[in-house]
Scaffold this motif. Structure first.
Motif, PDB file in Angstrom:
ATOM      1  N   ALA A  94     -14.456 -46.016  10.786  1.00 61.88           N
ATOM      2  CA  ALA A  94     -14.160 -46.085  12.211  1.00 61.88           C
ATOM      3  C   ALA A  94     -13.836 -47.527  12.594  1.00 61.88           C
ATOM      4  O   ALA A  94     -14.313 -48.469  11.944  1.00 61.88           O
ATOM      5  CB  ALA A  94     -15.356 -45.585  13.011  1.00 61.88           C
ATOM      6  N   PRO A  95     -13.015 -47.730  13.619  1.00 63.10           N
ATOM      7  CA  PRO A  95     -12.717 -49.117  14.024  1.00 63.10           C
ATOM      8  C   PRO A  95     -13.966 -49.937  14.311  1.00 63.10           C
ATOM      9  O   PRO A  95     -14.017 -51.127  13.994  1.00 63.10           O
ATOM     10  CB  PRO A  95     -11.866 -48.917  15.284  1.00 63.10           C
ATOM     11  CG  PRO A  95     -11.232 -47.581  15.110  1.00 63.10           C
ATOM     12  CD  PRO A  95     -12.247 -46.742  14.389  1.00 63.10           C
ATOM     13  N   PHE A  96     -15.008 -49.304  14.885  1.00 70.55           N
ATOM     14  CA  PHE A  96     -16.216 -50.055  15.206  1.00 70.55           C
ATOM     15  C   PHE A  96     -16.942 -50.494  13.941  1.00 70.55           C
ATOM     16  O   PHE A  96     -17.650 -51.510  13.963  1.00 70.55           O
ATOM     17  CB  PHE A  96     -17.149 -49.216  16.072  1.00 70.55           C
ATOM     18  CG  PHE A  96     -18.320 -49.976  16.627  1.00 70.55           C
ATOM     19  CD1 PHE A  96     -18.141 -50.894  17.651  1.00 70.55           C
ATOM     20  CD2 PHE A  96     -19.593 -49.788  16.125  1.00 70.55           C
ATOM     21  CE1 PHE A  96     -19.216 -51.610  18.163  1.00 70.55           C
ATOM     22  CE2 PHE A  96     -20.676 -50.489  16.630  1.00 70.55           C
ATOM     23  CZ  PHE A  96     -20.480 -51.404  17.652  1.00 70.55           C
ATOM     24  N   GLU A 110     -11.420 -49.172  21.028  1.00 71.05           N
ATOM     25  CA  GLU A 110     -10.553 -48.310  20.223  1.00 71.05           C
ATOM     26  C   GLU A 110     -11.336 -47.096  19.727  1.00 71.05           C
ATOM     27  O   GLU A 110     -10.834 -45.970  19.739  1.00 71.05           O
ATOM     28  CB  GLU A 110      -9.981 -49.089  19.043  1.00 71.05           C
ATOM     29  CG  GLU A 110      -8.976 -48.291  18.222  1.00 71.05           C
ATOM     30  CD  GLU A 110      -8.372 -49.112  17.107  1.00 71.05           C
ATOM     31  OE1 GLU A 110      -7.638 -48.535  16.285  1.00 71.05           O
ATOM     32  OE2 GLU A 110      -8.636 -50.333  17.041  1.00 71.05           O
ATOM     33  N   THR A 111     -12.585 -47.319  19.298  1.00 72.27           N
ATOM     34  CA  THR A 111     -13.430 -46.205  18.856  1.00 72.27           C
ATOM     35  C   THR A 111     -13.761 -45.280  20.017  1.00 72.27           C
ATOM     36  O   THR A 111     -13.755 -44.046  19.871  1.00 72.27           O
ATOM     37  CB  THR A 111     -14.720 -46.737  18.223  1.00 72.27           C
ATOM     38  OG1 THR A 111     -14.389 -47.633  17.151  1.00 72.27           O
ATOM     39  CG2 THR A 111     -15.574 -45.604  17.683  1.00 72.27           C
ATOM     40  N   PHE A 112     -14.062 -45.848  21.179  1.00 71.11           N
ATOM     41  CA  PHE A 112     -14.361 -45.027  22.348  1.00 71.11           C
ATOM     42  C   PHE A 112     -13.178 -44.140  22.714  1.00 71.11           C
ATOM     43  O   PHE A 112     -13.349 -42.958  23.053  1.00 71.11           O
ATOM     44  CB  PHE A 112     -14.739 -45.928  23.523  1.00 71.11           C
ATOM     45  CG  PHE A 112     -15.116 -45.172  24.772  1.00 71.11           C
ATOM     46  CD1 PHE A 112     -16.413 -44.738  24.970  1.00 71.11           C
ATOM     47  CD2 PHE A 112     -14.172 -44.888  25.750  1.00 71.11           C
ATOM     48  CE1 PHE A 112     -16.774 -44.035  26.115  1.00 71.11           C
ATOM     49  CE2 PHE A 112     -14.516 -44.183  26.897  1.00 71.11           C
ATOM     50  CZ  PHE A 112     -15.821 -43.761  27.070  1.00 71.11           C
ATOM     51  N   LYS A 113     -11.973 -44.684  22.626  1.00 76.61           N
ATOM     52  CA  LYS A 113     -10.777 -43.899  22.953  1.00 76.61           C
ATOM     53  C   LYS A 113     -10.596 -42.756  21.955  1.00 76.61           C
ATOM     54  O   LYS A 113     -10.263 -41.632  22.343  1.00 76.61           O
ATOM     55  CB  LYS A 113      -9.543 -44.813  22.952  1.00 76.61           C
ATOM     56  CG  LYS A 113      -8.257 -44.097  23.326  1.00 76.61           C
ATOM     57  CD  LYS A 113      -7.117 -45.077  23.436  1.00 76.61           C
ATOM     58  CE  LYS A 113      -6.785 -45.697  22.098  1.00 76.61           C
ATOM     59  NZ  LYS A 113      -5.571 -46.555  22.166  1.00 76.61           N
ATOM     60  N   LEU A 114     -10.825 -43.018  20.679  1.00 76.31           N
ATOM     61  CA  LEU A 114     -10.691 -41.965  19.673  1.00 76.31           C
ATOM     62  C   LEU A 114     -11.730 -40.870  19.873  1.00 76.31           C
ATOM     63  O   LEU A 114     -11.438 -39.679  19.781  1.00 76.31           O
ATOM     64  CB  LEU A 114     -10.822 -42.559  18.270  1.00 76.31           C
ATOM     65  CG  LEU A 114      -9.646 -43.391  17.760  1.00 76.31           C
ATOM     66  CD1 LEU A 114     -10.016 -44.117  16.486  1.00 76.31           C
ATOM     67  CD2 LEU A 114      -8.434 -42.500  17.525  1.00 76.31           C
ATOM     68  N   PHE A 137     -23.204 -47.967  17.826  1.00 74.40           N
ATOM     69  CA  PHE A 137     -22.211 -47.651  18.857  1.00 74.40           C
ATOM     70  C   PHE A 137     -22.824 -46.771  19.943  1.00 74.40           C
ATOM     71  O   PHE A 137     -22.623 -46.999  21.139  1.00 74.40           O
ATOM     72  CB  PHE A 137     -21.019 -46.952  18.202  1.00 74.40           C
ATOM     73  CG  PHE A 137     -19.937 -46.544  19.158  1.00 74.40           C
ATOM     74  CD1 PHE A 137     -18.988 -47.452  19.581  1.00 74.40           C
ATOM     75  CD2 PHE A 137     -19.861 -45.242  19.628  1.00 74.40           C
ATOM     76  CE1 PHE A 137     -17.982 -47.080  20.469  1.00 74.40           C
ATOM     77  CE2 PHE A 137     -18.867 -44.851  20.505  1.00 74.40           C
ATOM     78  CZ  PHE A 137     -17.925 -45.777  20.927  1.00 74.40           C
ATOM     79  N   GLY A 138     -23.573 -45.748  19.530  1.00 73.30           N
ATOM     80  CA  GLY A 138     -24.192 -44.851  20.508  1.00 73.30           C
ATOM     81  C   GLY A 138     -25.259 -45.533  21.340  1.00 73.30           C
ATOM     82  O   GLY A 138     -25.343 -45.307  22.555  1.00 73.30           O
ATOM     83  N   TYR A 240     -22.485 -40.098  21.261  1.00 76.15           N
ATOM     84  CA  TYR A 240     -23.270 -40.711  22.331  1.00 76.15           C
ATOM     85  C   TYR A 240     -22.520 -41.838  23.031  1.00 76.15           C
ATOM     86  O   TYR A 240     -22.961 -42.317  24.089  1.00 76.15           O
ATOM     87  CB  TYR A 240     -24.596 -41.236  21.781  1.00 76.15           C
ATOM     88  CG  TYR A 240     -25.778 -40.384  22.181  1.00 76.15           C
ATOM     89  CD1 TYR A 240     -25.940 -39.102  21.677  1.00 76.15           C
ATOM     90  CD2 TYR A 240     -26.735 -40.852  23.076  1.00 76.15           C
ATOM     91  CE1 TYR A 240     -27.011 -38.316  22.053  1.00 76.15           C
ATOM     92  CE2 TYR A 240     -27.803 -40.066  23.462  1.00 76.15           C
ATOM     93  CZ  TYR A 240     -27.937 -38.803  22.947  1.00 76.15           C
ATOM     94  OH  TYR A 240     -28.989 -38.023  23.333  1.00 76.15           O
ATOM     95  N   GLY A 241     -21.401 -42.260  22.460  1.00 75.30           N
ATOM     96  CA  GLY A 241     -20.610 -43.271  23.136  1.00 75.30           C
ATOM     97  C   GLY A 241     -20.093 -42.815  24.481  1.00 75.30           C
ATOM     98  O   GLY A 241     -19.835 -43.634  25.364  1.00 75.30           O
TER      99      GLY A 241
END
Length: 324
Positions: A94-96, A110-114, A137-138, A240-241
């Protein structure tokens, strides 16, 4: 010949190669033909010193990149489109998880958008061997969203205290007791808010592991967890993001919960290759149980507070006798 569905792991018979339809879950499965001739790339001419470079990816002609490929020198995102029903040959970080190379904020958004807008494709290709980045991330998303929501509720409660105080002065002669409401609002002090802010990251970490364990256990019950626990943990961590939306005033929490349920169902079906039906069972069952518990708790609370509300005029319930 026999083929295996990548989603539900069901083995079925077929007499042809190409795109197949799984008779168990209805997913499309791509079965390549081993005897098909392999495509060969044309030989590239040798570079001559002083010759002009080949045409770039942005212009047609020799040396141009095929449609859908990244431009020359561009960093691929790793989450490109796949043929219908085909499982990716390798998982992508993942980008994150690559935040050190991409930058923290760029990789986060970018990860949130995906996750929010393309969850099915994201969880179909994401690498599940990096659950630490997913959990981080979450926790970050849940913490930031909850912090903003707590501050907003604190400021709203301060204004509500003043409003209820004025109403209590006006309605004191009508026999309406606003004491319980005023006490509840006054309980939202700065100290309690700071305590909630400090506990939020710990609660978010616990909630992610608890939800992942519960989802995985329910999948095991219906034989829907062919992959290990870290795959389910990766799903819950990134899902959870979406709780960053709790920062939205008024209805942000409701939107986040509904969106989280959709992402969890789609993502669990992809990351565990278990099919949509088993994913719905694993996600919806605990949510329905939680709703029933909340309704039961609300009923008990109303029953306990009803005697205090029964003395209000027009309630139809006689006031308790007053001892002289």
């Amino acid at each position: 010949m026999r083929a295996r569905c990548y989603r539900c792991q069901n083995i079925f018979d077929t007499d042809r190669f190409g795109v197949q339809t799984c008779p168990s879950c209805g997913s499309e499965v791509f079965l390549p033909d081993p005897n098909a001739p392999k495509a060969t790339l044309p030989a590239q001419p040798a570079e001559v010193e002083g010759a002009p470079p080949p045409q770039g990816a942005g212009s047609p002609g020799l040396g141009a990149a095929p449609p859908g490929w990244p431009a020359a020198g561009a960093r691929p995102s790793g989450f490109g489109p796949l043929p219908p029903g085909q499982l990716p040959t390798e998982e992508r970080s993942a980008p994150f998880a690559e935040r050190k190379a991409r930058g923290f904020f760029a990789s986060y958004f970018e990860t949130f958008k995906l996750v929010a807008l393309d969850s099915a494709r994201f969880f179909r290709q994401v690498k599940v061997s990096e659950p630490g980045s997913a959990v981080l991330f979450g926790v970050i998303s849940f913490t930031v969203g909850t912090w903003v929501s707590l501050v907003f509720r604190f400021l709203t409660a301060r204004g509500a205290v003043n409003l209820v105080s004025q109403l209590s002065q006006q309605m004191k002669g009508e026999g309406v007791d606003t004491g319980p409401i005023l006490s509840m609002l006054q309980g939202l002090t700065v100290t309690s808010m700071v305590a909630q802010l400090l506990v939020t990251p710990i609660f978010g970490l616990f909630a992610i592991y608890f939800a992942a364990g519960l989802f995985h256990l329910l999948l095991l019950v219906v034989h829907g967890a062919p992959r290990r626990f870290e795959a389910t943990l990766t799903l819950v961590g990134y899902a959870y993001g979406i709780f960053l939306l709790e920062a939205l005033p008024v209805c942000g929490g409701l939107i986040a919960v509904a969106w989280y349920a959709i992402i969890a169902i789609q993502g669990l079906a992809e990351v565990q290759r278990c099919g949509l039906g088993k994913a719905v069972f694993a996600v919806v069952t605990p949510m329905l149980a939680a709703c029933l518990c909340l309704c039961a708790t609300a009923g008990v609370a109303v029953k306990a507070l009803w005697p205090a509300l029964g003395g209000a005029p027009g309630s139809g319930v006689p006031s308790p006798p007053t001892r002289l």
